[in-house]
Design a protein around this motif. Structure first.
Motif, PDB file in Angstrom:
ATOM      1  N   LEU A  28       6.974   4.106   5.450  1.00 17.44           N
ATOM      2  CA  LEU A  28       6.856   2.659   5.276  1.00 17.44           C
ATOM      3  C   LEU A  28       7.910   2.125   4.321  1.00 17.44           C
ATOM      4  O   LEU A  28       8.293   2.789   3.351  1.00 17.44           O
ATOM      5  CB  LEU A  28       5.469   2.295   4.748  1.00 17.44           C
ATOM      6  N   ALA A  29       8.348   0.894   4.574  1.00 22.35           N
ATOM      7  CA  ALA A  29       9.267   0.209   3.670  1.00 22.35           C
ATOM      8  C   ALA A  29       8.562  -0.115   2.362  1.00 22.35           C
ATOM      9  O   ALA A  29       7.335  -0.246   2.327  1.00 22.35           O
ATOM     10  CB  ALA A  29       9.772  -1.077   4.323  1.00 22.35           C
ATOM     11  N   PRO A  30       9.318  -0.242   1.254  1.00 25.00           N
ATOM     12  CA  PRO A  30       8.695  -0.509  -0.059  1.00 25.00           C
ATOM     13  C   PRO A  30       7.766  -1.711  -0.067  1.00 25.00           C
ATOM     14  O   PRO A  30       6.706  -1.677  -0.712  1.00 25.00           O
ATOM     15  CB  PRO A  30       9.915  -0.725  -0.962  1.00 25.00           C
ATOM     16  N   ALA A  31       8.121  -2.789   0.634  1.00 22.04           N
ATOM     17  CA  ALA A  31       7.254  -3.977   0.650  1.00 22.04           C
ATOM     18  C   ALA A  31       5.901  -3.662   1.280  1.00 22.04           C
ATOM     19  O   ALA A  31       4.860  -4.144   0.825  1.00 22.04           O
ATOM     20  CB  ALA A  31       7.936  -5.120   1.397  1.00 22.04           C
ATOM     21  N   LEU A  32       5.901  -2.823   2.319  1.00 18.62           N
ATOM     22  CA  LEU A  32       4.646  -2.450   2.958  1.00 18.62           C
ATOM     23  C   LEU A  32       3.840  -1.492   2.088  1.00 18.62           C
ATOM     24  O   LEU A  32       2.604  -1.523   2.097  1.00 18.62           O
ATOM     25  CB  LEU A  32       4.925  -1.819   4.323  1.00 18.62           C
ATOM     26  N   VAL A  33       4.527  -0.653   1.334  1.00 14.01           N
ATOM     27  CA  VAL A  33       3.817   0.222   0.392  1.00 14.01           C
ATOM     28  C   VAL A  33       3.101  -0.624  -0.651  1.00 14.01           C
ATOM     29  O   VAL A  33       1.954  -0.339  -1.035  1.00 14.01           O
ATOM     30  CB  VAL A  33       4.793   1.208  -0.274  1.00 14.01           C
ATOM     31  N   ASP A  34       3.718  -1.695  -1.113  1.00 17.08           N
ATOM     32  CA  ASP A  34       3.067  -2.597  -2.063  1.00 17.08           C
ATOM     33  C   ASP A  34       1.839  -3.250  -1.435  1.00 17.08           C
ATOM     34  O   ASP A  34       0.817  -3.438  -2.104  1.00 17.08           O
ATOM     35  CB  ASP A  34       4.049  -3.681  -2.528  1.00 17.08           C
ATOM     36  N   THR A  35       1.921  -3.574  -0.151  1.00 18.81           N
ATOM     37  CA  THR A  35       0.769  -4.149   0.546  1.00 18.81           C
ATOM     38  C   THR A  35      -0.373  -3.149   0.604  1.00 18.81           C
ATOM     39  O   THR A  35      -1.544  -3.504   0.389  1.00 18.81           O
ATOM     40  CB  THR A  35       1.165  -4.570   1.977  1.00 18.81           C
ATOM     41  N   ILE A  36      -0.049  -1.885   0.887  1.00 16.59           N
ATOM     42  CA  ILE A  36      -1.069  -0.831   0.904  1.00 16.59           C
ATOM     43  C   ILE A  36      -1.697  -0.684  -0.479  1.00 16.59           C
ATOM     44  O   ILE A  36      -2.918  -0.512  -0.612  1.00 16.59           O
ATOM     45  CB  ILE A  36      -0.460   0.504   1.368  1.00 16.59           C
ATOM     46  N   ALA A  37      -0.874  -0.772  -1.530  1.00 14.48           N
ATOM     47  CA  ALA A  37      -1.391  -0.660  -2.900  1.00 14.48           C
ATOM     48  C   ALA A  37      -2.385  -1.774  -3.200  1.00 14.48           C
ATOM     49  O   ALA A  37      -3.457  -1.538  -3.790  1.00 14.48           O
ATOM     50  CB  ALA A  37      -0.237  -0.690  -3.901  1.00 14.48           C
TER      51      ALA A  37
END
Length: 237
Positions: free
Chosen positions: A167-176
């Protein structure tokens, strides 16, 4: 109070032992990040907790009840859910069909906090994709669907194996953000993860596995402050 407690768990494949006496615990609304180099047994632990690998010995306590060795369907009905590495969504099904099937699999005694509408409110992008086949979703959308599928079983304990993978970093932040919301709802999380940013953001405890055992277990702030130990165990700065 402990949602999940693993005590002296031993498991493996054929005649090979992978887990060699694992001990860990997570409380309701707690989050434990399980770190370690490749091949030390992290995914095997998750698979064993979900009943996909049979334990040789040891205990797995779910809200105080020993569930070690139960079938995956019985564990799901008891309150354990898995978001597997690689998502493993059902590609030919639409998003709506996937969610409906997951909801039907919920045990009768599981709380109904996570209905389809509640999950879609939490993950509004999926609402826009209800008629789309799961295999046609982006990687981030597939990960959201995998999490939604798990939530619809009504878990008290959620196991996640590398949810940031690919996943792209922005999507990782969404998961967080999503996982932090689940913690606030009282769901206990066991997070196997290589992305330290995600692990540090979501989890209040860090455990490191080596050679099938937990060799280090501390609070997240203590782990971050001890860079020498982190480098020794993980090879990271």
């Amino acid at each position: 109070m402990t949602a999940l407690a693993v005590q002296d768990l031993v498991a493996g494949y054929d005649r090979s032992t992978v887990l060699d006496g694992v001990d860990l615990s997570v409380g309701p609304g707690g989050a434990l990040a399980l770190l370690g180099r490749n091949g030390v047994g992290k995914s095997t632990l998750v698979m064993t907790l979900m009943g996909l690998v049979a334990p040789t010995s040891g205990r797995v306590l779910l809200d105080g009840r020993d569930v070690a060795g139960l079938r995956p369907d019985l564990l799901a009905r008891a309150g354990v859910a898995l978001v597997p590495q690689g998502r493993r969504i059902w590609a030919p099904l639409t998003v709506a069909e996937t969610l409906a099937l997951a909801e039907r699999g919920r045990g009768r005694d599981r709380h109904r906090r996570w209905t389809v509408d509640a999950v879609l409110d939490l993950l509004p992008r999926l609402r826009e994709r209800l008629g789309q086949q799961a295999g046609q979703l982006s990687g981030g959308e597939q990960q959201m669907l995998a999490i939604a599928r798990a939530l619809l079983t009504g878990p008290s304990v959620l196991l996640l194996d590398e949810p940031s993978d690919g996943l792209a970093p922005a999507l990782v932040d969404t998961i967080a953000e999503l996982l932090t919301t689940l913690r606030a709802e009282g769901v206990a999380l066991l997070l196997v993860e290589q992305d330290l940013h995600l692990a540090f953001t979501v989890c209040d405890e860090i455990a490191v596995m080596a050679k099938g055992r937990i060799v280090h277990h501390v609070s997240t702030p203590d782990f971050r402050a001890d860079r020498v130990t982190a480098h020794r165990l993980l090879g990271v700065a």
